[in-house]
Write a protein that holds these residues in place. Structure first.
Motif, short mmCIF file in Angstrom:
data_model
loop_
_atom_site.label_atom_id
_atom_site.label_comp_id
_atom_site.label_asym_id
_atom_site.label_seq_id
_atom_site.Cartn_x
_atom_site.Cartn_y
_atom_site.Cartn_z
N VAL A 123 -5.18 6.07 -1.69
CA VAL A 123 -4.18 5.04 -1.48
C VAL A 123 -4.18 4.11 -2.69
O VAL A 123 -5.21 3.90 -3.33
CB VAL A 123 -4.43 4.24 -0.17
N HIS A 130 -10.03 7.18 -0.39
CA HIS A 130 -10.26 6.58 -1.71
C HIS A 130 -9.16 5.57 -2.00
O HIS A 130 -7.99 5.84 -1.73
CB HIS A 130 -10.25 7.65 -2.81
N GLU A 131 -9.55 4.42 -2.55
CA GLU A 131 -8.57 3.39 -2.88
C GLU A 131 -8.57 3.12 -4.39
O GLU A 131 -9.64 3.02 -5.00
CB GLU A 131 -8.86 2.10 -2.12
N THR A 184 -2.92 0.35 -4.31
CA THR A 184 -2.55 -1.02 -3.98
C THR A 184 -2.01 -1.71 -5.22
O THR A 184 -2.80 -2.12 -6.08
CB THR A 184 -3.76 -1.78 -3.41
N GLU A 240 -3.98 0.02 6.53
CA GLU A 240 -4.39 1.42 6.60
C GLU A 240 -3.99 2.07 7.92
O GLU A 240 -3.69 3.27 7.96
CB GLU A 240 -5.91 1.54 6.41
N THR A 292 0.55 5.83 -0.66
CA THR A 292 -0.41 6.92 -0.72
C THR A 292 0.23 8.18 -1.30
O THR A 292 1.45 8.34 -1.26
CB THR A 292 -0.99 7.22 0.68
N MET A 299 0.84 -1.19 0.00
CA MET A 299 0.00 0.00 0.00
C MET A 299 0.87 1.23 0.00
O MET A 299 1.90 1.30 0.70
CB MET A 299 -0.95 0.01 1.20
N ALA A 329 -7.56 7.44 4.68
CA ALA A 329 -7.63 6.72 3.40
C ALA A 329 -9.05 6.79 2.87
O ALA A 329 -9.85 5.87 3.02
CB ALA A 329 -7.18 5.28 3.58
#
Length: 389
Positions: free
Chosen positions: A386, A361-362, A388, A162, A36, A34, A359
């Motif tokens: 963030v 929005h992913e 992935t 997170e 950011t 992860m 966090a």
């Protein structure tokens, strides 16, 4: 591997780049789980920080699993889950020994690019211009971590990604800003900015014993997050005639005991001064829009503390006379993450703070350019995207 690359001002794309390799026997290579975006990334994306090169992999806030281990690394093994501070420390120079990790003497191989402006050089940082070392960044499937035992911190098993991720940069930056204020019971702390760093500064100030914390911003969703998550009072600066006057009224005419700038060189503002700053910035006559910092200087009570976390270059019209005549203490630095990370992870374990709400929005790595665009435009309440891989 796939990575998010800088190509030109406001031009990011996901490209195939070579996998990182162990360069030094004290390196590890992490599989990034992860990562950011940071507000300071926007400065070079917008063209205000030089020495980026086409194809540079960006990103400096991340965590991951150890994938390769250098032969002189003793305390890390393949599969270990770790979080990594954004500045690279060597652990052995005088600055690292004094817990001033972002000032490390040994991790910036391009010191000559900083010295004409700073008169010295800082530590290296991942994915953040060649003046800061030219290290490949974390918005990628894998990243090399030099001096691994000084820069990798094991994540306790009970913590989610997170919860640990923001100990890389946003949280230690905000925590350091509050720590600079030497908060005592009864203190009032004002924080300019309700993004990731500003929210962490607010929540950290409250944790350190501030009686009142006041967050200043213009976006309703961020102000709401400051109230609901950090427990702050808030000011929408677009709805008041003067932030300084409003703060004086809220503090019985005295002003906050400490003021924290968590905004930096691309501050939004109102009025003639903001228009002047924007015009000079667009003409490349200076790099900084200084509304937030100037307000903080004027608002702080006599003898108070000004804590500066925002990234700045060359500012016009800095009110040094106000600083001197009011007897303010100014404290500032890039974040010394290695000093704070163990303590931050303990705060999460003990239920005292949980930064995972940042966090908002992913995105997949492939969709990261859209994440940056939302982050830049503050669209859809995006505080921190963030990624992935």
């Amino acid at each position: 591997m796939r990575a998010l690359c800088w190509n030109d001002v406001n031009d990011l794309s996901v490209e195939t780049v070579p996998d990182p390799e162990l360069v030094n026997p004290r390196d590890v290579v992490l599989r990034v789980t992860m990562t950011t975006a940071c507000g300071s990334d926007l400065h070079f994306i917008d063209g205000y920080l030089p020495t980026m090169q086409e194809g540079d992999v960006i990103g400096h806030e991340f965590m991951g699993e150890v994938a390769k281990v250098g032969r002189k690394v003793e305390h890390l093994e393949e599969g270990d889950r770790v979080v990594v501070p954004s500045f690279v420390g060597c652990g052995s120079c005088g600055y690292c020994q004094d817990d001033l990790w972002s000032l490390c003497d040994n991790t910036n191989p391009n010191a000559e690019l900083q010295e004409p402006l700073l008169g010295d050089s800082t530590a290296g940082i991942y994915g953040y211009t060649h003046a800061f070392g030219g290290y490949a960044g974390s918005h990628a499937e894998y990243v090399r971590v030099p001096h691994a035992e000084e820069n990798c911190f094991h994540v306790p098993d009970g913590l989610s990604d997170e919860q640990a991720l923001f100990a890389s940069d946003a949280w230690p930056t905000g925590y350091m800003g509050a720590d600079f204020c030497d908060i005592e019971p009864g203190d009032i702390v004002a924080v300019w900015g309700c993004g990731g760093v500003g929210l962490m500064a607010q929540q950290s100030a409250a944790l350190m014993g501030a009686e009142r914390v006041i967050g200043i911003d213009r976006f309703p969703e961020r102000l709401r997050m400051a109230r609901n998550e950090a427990g702050s009072e808030t000011i929408d600066y677009t709805e008041v005639d003067s932030v300084v006057r409003t703060l004086k009224e809220m503090t019985g005419g005295r002003g906050p005991d400490a003021c924290i700038d968590a905004v930096g060189m691309e501050a939004h503002g109102t009025g003639v001064a903001h228009a002047y700053d924007r015009a000079k910035q667009q003409l490349k006559l200076h790099t900084d829009r200084g509304d937030a910092l100037r307000q903080a200087v004027r608002a702080c009570r006599k003898g108070g503390t000004l804590s500066v976390l925002g990234v700045y270059g060359v500012m016009d019209k800095f009110p040094m006379g106000v600083v001197m005549n009011k007897g303010l203490t100014v404290r500032t630095a890039q974040q010394h993450g290695q000093r704070y990370v163990p303590q931050l992870l303990e705060h999460v374990e003990e239920g005292e703070m949980d930064p995972s709400y940042l966090a908002t929005h992913e995105f997949s790595l492939e969709d990261s350019p859209r994440g940056y665009e939302m982050f830049k435009q503050k669209a859809d309440g995006c505080v921190r995207p963030v990624f992935t891989p």
